[in-house]
Design an enzyme around this catalytic site. Sequence first.
Site, PDB file in Angstrom:
ATOM      1  CB  CYS A 197       4.066  -0.322   2.157  1.00  0.00           C
ATOM      2  SG  CYS A 197       5.509  -0.017   1.103  1.00  0.00           S
ATOM      3  CG  HIS A 211       6.577  -3.934   4.771  1.00  0.00           C
ATOM      4  ND1 HIS A 211       5.305  -4.211   4.313  1.00  0.00           N
ATOM      5  CD2 HIS A 211       7.178  -3.188   3.807  1.00  0.00           C
ATOM      6  CE1 HIS A 211       5.149  -3.655   3.119  1.00  0.00           C
ATOM      7  NE2 HIS A 211       6.262  -3.022   2.796  1.00  0.00           N
TER       8      HIS A 211
END
Length: 503
Positions: free
Chosen positions: A331, A442
């Site tokens: 991310c 994630h």
Amino acid sequence: MAKLIMVQGTSSNVGKSILVTALCRIFKQDGYKVAPYKSQNMALNAFVTKEGGEIGRAQAVQAEACGIEPSVDMNPILLKPEADSRSQIIVNGKVDRTISAREYYEYAPLLLDTALAALNRLREKNDIVVIEGAGSPAEINLKQREIVNMRIAKEASAPVLLAGDIDRGGVFASLIGTIDLLEPDERYYIKGYLINKFRGDASLLKPAIDVLEDRTSIPVLGIIPYLRNMAIAQEDSVYLDECKGSLGETDLDIAVIRLPRISNYDDFDALATDGASVRFVSKTAEIGNPDLIIIPGTKSTIPDMEYLEQSGLAETIIKKARKGTHVLGVCGGYQILGKMIYDPHKTESETTELKGLGLLDTETTFEKEKATTQISGQVKFDSGLLSGLAGCAVSGYEIHMGRTRLFSAQPAFHITKTPKGPADYLDGASNAEGTVLGTYIHGIFENAAFRRGFLNAIRRHKGIPERQADYFDRDKEYDKLADIVRASIDMEKIYAILNEGIR
């Protein structure tokens, strides 16, 4: 309507989240339909529900312990700090606004009805709801406008168990001090104490417990041991100071950069179940010679990239990557790996553009809308860290405002499905050698086959034997937690408190 019980604490990091997780599992084991609830959570560890809403990761873990799908009702208000005195406010899973701490202090009471409506929806669907407080109910500078501790207990008529951490010392002063700072009508809601994180002979506590109970007329309902080797995500970032990084024998060393605004650091917990030592580092001298450097997620990519430059960590990471050390970015960490980061709308700071580490030939631009979705797909690239993994199924979730453009970098994953239906887009990037990898996914290491293949690719590069797959069952971890806590607390009295409620 579901019966209620609430866990509050004398401070942050006393173990409220893990105790709620344990109670959720115990009630599930006993045949009840149970759900967790936390009206307001301040955390950078977030999870995305099937509806595409953000909630605190702790509530997702607690829902898993209950055996149910996480929902935004379990955490209707999520505060995600962007700076020391500014947070993004998530209401019912969606971005509401970004405001200062002072502004939120005035705004919070307006969200009480939203919080209670979510709780009532959970009560309609379950037998028991286990509520988690935040920080301490005795934070007298905040209590007039708080909507997460005694205000919720009183509005919902929820009996409270007050938890204290004996490992840090001063637990009896903390418990008595908390009770002393509560108003008389608030003390009535406290029905028992839980002394958490104890090491040693519990019988030695009896004289102090007698004094505590005599002074406050509230019973101690349990002494819970310090939990070791539990593969269950922890919420507070204080946990990073305590993290020892492995479960069992290890043959790989993984250094995770502890960014100032680190988020979703529990993405890497699963690596410690597969023979890797996972340690968090914040100084160049702490990096050493790891097999893998991870740059994790961050709520503020540009300020944290500036931190890497100023601290010397950027130079160290670049040098090690050029010498062949594997580097992974997730991310915000993925965005940092690229050549440039653009923020034309000043989403994160007044800086509108900044150079990244330049380890991937990519550029990221922040947009106004946040992407929040669960995803599933397959590995696309087949080299380096992803060697032998092409076609391997992966799933997880995305939470990001940046859009990353690839130039010579190779796409790493093919996303084929979201909760809305079939999908067809590429995620992540790798350099040609496969030694530097970035992704927006994630929870990717929760995929056991991918996790083992990823780590074995590093082992092959290192010239050590691969490990065979061991089936890691997180469900058993929840049962293990529940069994330890059940044996340490008076469940008969807790059930009596639950059934009696507040009268």
